[in-house]
Scaffold this motif. Sequence first.
Motif, mmCIF file in Angstrom:
data_model
loop_
_atom_site.group_PDB
_atom_site.id
_atom_site.type_symbol
_atom_site.label_atom_id
_atom_site.label_comp_id
_atom_site.label_asym_id
_atom_site.label_seq_id
_atom_site.Cartn_x
_atom_site.Cartn_y
_atom_site.Cartn_z
ATOM 1 N N MET A 239 42.156 32.713 50.516
ATOM 2 C CA MET A 239 42.481 32.626 51.937
ATOM 3 C C MET A 239 42.708 34.019 52.517
ATOM 4 O O MET A 239 43.245 34.869 51.855
ATOM 5 N N GLY A 240 42.349 34.177 53.740
ATOM 6 C CA GLY A 240 42.545 35.443 54.424
ATOM 7 C C GLY A 240 43.958 35.574 54.931
ATOM 8 O O GLY A 240 44.750 34.660 54.831
ATOM 9 N N ILE A 241 44.294 36.692 55.469
ATOM 10 C CA ILE A 241 45.640 36.889 55.977
ATOM 11 C C ILE A 241 45.598 37.114 57.481
ATOM 12 O O ILE A 241 45.130 38.126 57.953
ATOM 13 N N GLY A 242 46.095 36.129 58.196
ATOM 14 C CA GLY A 242 46.339 36.265 59.622
ATOM 15 C C GLY A 242 45.157 36.619 60.495
ATOM 16 O O GLY A 242 45.325 37.382 61.422
ATOM 17 N N ARG A 243 43.961 36.095 60.249
ATOM 18 C CA ARG A 243 42.808 36.381 61.101
ATOM 19 C C ARG A 243 42.187 35.095 61.588
ATOM 20 O O ARG A 243 42.183 34.103 60.895
ATOM 21 N N ASN A 244 41.611 35.134 62.790
ATOM 22 C CA ASN A 244 40.868 33.983 63.287
ATOM 23 C C ASN A 244 39.501 33.954 62.621
ATOM 24 O O ASN A 244 38.739 34.902 62.721
ATOM 25 N N LEU A 245 39.214 32.880 61.946
ATOM 26 C CA LEU A 245 37.927 32.725 61.286
ATOM 27 C C LEU A 245 37.041 31.814 62.114
ATOM 28 O O LEU A 245 37.517 30.922 62.796
ATOM 29 N N CYS A 246 35.744 32.055 62.021
ATOM 30 C CA CYS A 246 34.759 31.204 62.673
ATOM 31 C C CYS A 246 33.867 30.604 61.601
ATOM 32 O O CYS A 246 33.535 31.252 60.625
ATOM 33 N N SER A 247 33.501 29.363 61.804
ATOM 34 C CA SER A 247 32.506 28.729 60.954
ATOM 35 C C SER A 247 31.186 28.818 61.703
ATOM 36 O O SER A 247 31.099 28.443 62.858
ATOM 37 N N LEU A 248 30.173 29.359 61.041
ATOM 38 C CA LEU A 248 28.862 29.515 61.651
ATOM 39 C C LEU A 248 27.857 28.677 60.883
ATOM 40 O O LEU A 248 27.800 28.728 59.657
ATOM 41 N N LYS A 249 27.079 27.906 61.616
ATOM 42 C CA LYS A 249 26.020 27.108 61.001
ATOM 43 C C LYS A 249 24.702 27.529 61.633
ATOM 44 O O LYS A 249 24.543 27.483 62.844
ATOM 45 N N PHE A 250 23.763 27.950 60.772
ATOM 46 C CA PHE A 250 22.450 28.387 61.205
ATOM 47 C C PHE A 250 21.436 27.312 60.848
ATOM 48 O O PHE A 250 21.400 26.847 59.716
ATOM 49 N N ASP A 251 20.622 26.925 61.800
ATOM 50 C CA ASP A 251 19.501 26.025 61.540
ATOM 51 C C ASP A 251 18.228 26.768 61.908
ATOM 52 O O ASP A 251 18.087 27.251 63.036
ATOM 53 N N VAL A 252 17.324 26.879 60.949
ATOM 54 C CA VAL A 252 16.052 27.555 61.159
ATOM 55 C C VAL A 252 14.957 26.558 60.822
ATOM 56 O O VAL A 252 14.972 25.964 59.745
ATOM 57 N N LYS A 253 14.033 26.370 61.749
ATOM 58 C CA LYS A 253 12.917 25.455 61.507
ATOM 59 C C LYS A 253 11.612 26.212 61.701
ATOM 60 O O LYS A 253 11.401 26.851 62.735
ATOM 61 N N ILE A 254 10.765 26.167 60.692
ATOM 62 C CA ILE A 254 9.431 26.743 60.783
ATOM 63 C C ILE A 254 8.492 25.579 61.088
ATOM 64 O O ILE A 254 8.338 24.667 60.276
ATOM 65 N N VAL A 255 7.910 25.577 62.279
ATOM 66 C CA VAL A 255 7.103 24.449 62.725
ATOM 67 C C VAL A 255 5.646 24.630 62.310
ATOM 68 O O VAL A 255 5.099 23.830 61.558
ATOM 69 N N GLU A 256 5.011 25.676 62.810
ATOM 70 C CA GLU A 256 3.585 25.869 62.532
ATOM 71 C C GLU A 256 3.174 27.298 62.826
ATOM 72 O O GLU A 256 3.879 28.042 63.506
ATOM 73 N N ALA A 257 1.997 27.653 62.327
ATOM 74 C CA ALA A 257 1.358 28.923 62.671
ATOM 75 C C ALA A 257 0.047 28.583 63.367
ATOM 76 O O ALA A 257 -0.646 27.647 62.971
ATOM 77 N N ARG A 258 -0.273 29.340 64.411
ATOM 78 C CA ARG A 258 -1.524 29.131 65.165
ATOM 79 C C ARG A 258 -2.371 30.391 65.124
ATOM 80 O O ARG A 258 -1.865 31.483 64.986
ATOM 81 N N ASN A 259 -3.656 30.163 65.328
ATOM 82 C CA ASN A 259 -4.646 31.237 65.334
ATOM 83 C C ASN A 259 -4.723 31.941 63.982
ATOM 84 O O ASN A 259 -4.889 33.159 63.903
ATOM 85 N N LEU B 196 15.401 27.892 66.390
ATOM 86 C CA LEU B 196 16.651 28.449 65.877
ATOM 87 C C LEU B 196 17.818 27.800 66.598
ATOM 88 O O LEU B 196 17.768 27.607 67.817
ATOM 89 N N LYS B 197 18.848 27.488 65.845
ATOM 90 C CA LYS B 197 20.051 26.907 66.440
ATOM 91 C C LYS B 197 21.255 27.526 65.752
ATOM 92 O O LYS B 197 21.254 27.740 64.539
ATOM 93 N N LEU B 198 22.275 27.808 66.537
ATOM 94 C CA LEU B 198 23.508 28.378 66.007
ATOM 95 C C LEU B 198 24.675 27.548 66.508
ATOM 96 O O LEU B 198 24.771 27.267 67.700
ATOM 97 N N GLN B 199 25.516 27.126 65.582
ATOM 98 C CA GLN B 199 26.733 26.415 65.947
ATOM 99 C C GLN B 199 27.906 27.246 65.454
ATOM 100 O O GLN B 199 27.947 27.630 64.283
ATOM 101 N N ALA B 200 28.841 27.519 66.334
ATOM 102 C CA ALA B 200 30.014 28.298 65.967
ATOM 103 C C ALA B 200 31.255 27.528 66.372
ATOM 104 O O ALA B 200 31.331 26.969 67.457
ATOM 105 N N SER B 201 32.200 27.488 65.472
ATOM 106 C CA SER B 201 33.478 26.860 65.802
ATOM 107 C C SER B 201 34.593 27.674 65.181
ATOM 108 O O SER B 201 34.445 28.219 64.087
ATOM 109 N N LYS B 202 35.703 27.780 65.909
ATOM 110 C CA LYS B 202 36.836 28.546 65.406
ATOM 111 C C LYS B 202 37.607 27.728 64.393
ATOM 112 O O LYS B 202 37.807 26.536 64.560
#
Length: 190
Positions: free
Chosen positions: A1-21, A148-154
């Motif tokens: 555990m950390g000492i006395g700091r506000n932590l954030c939970s970060l969730k990254f969603d990356v989706k590779i759909v397609e390549a064109r040309n 790309l999607k980013l979710q952040a919560s304290k």
Amino acid sequence: MGIGRNLCSLKFDVKIVEARNVELKSSPSSLFVRFHLHAGSNRKVELNTAEICSRSDEEVVVWNQSFGLECQGNETAVEELKQESVVFELRRRKTTSFMRKWSKSDLVGRGEVSWKSVMESDEMEIERFVVMGETKDCSKPLMLKIALKLQASKLVNTKRVEDLCGCKDCRNCNCLDYEAFVVACALDGI
């Protein structure tokens, strides 16, 4: 555990759909996308999509593959993330190679998207085509469709568990309520 700091939970969603040309003038290849995510302290995490066999006459290659990562960091880490980008590389590996999985891949195209653009978008998510730079094998611009999607919560402002338990070494003590102290911190907003 950390000492006395506000932590954030970060969730990254990356989706590779397609390549064109995709216009490969060489022998049949397997294509994949490699991308790099910022992991703090000047470190990057490298991830690869599945390899898809492609013929030279194919202009669209579809992955539709998603990746989800979660981590925790303080507010400084979130500010640092705003300065970073996700680097995408479309890579080719010859399928005729005897030891294909261990053979070297070649760069077909490269592009990047800044996390700042994701953070400033509606609901912190984007879906777009990324131009993969000039490539010698393609007459049209090579594009990679990504999401790309980013979710952040304290998280709660944490204190050291030792301060709550009193034993000073919770990893080795007989304190049966170790988890209870952590839950109490969360419920009380300590």
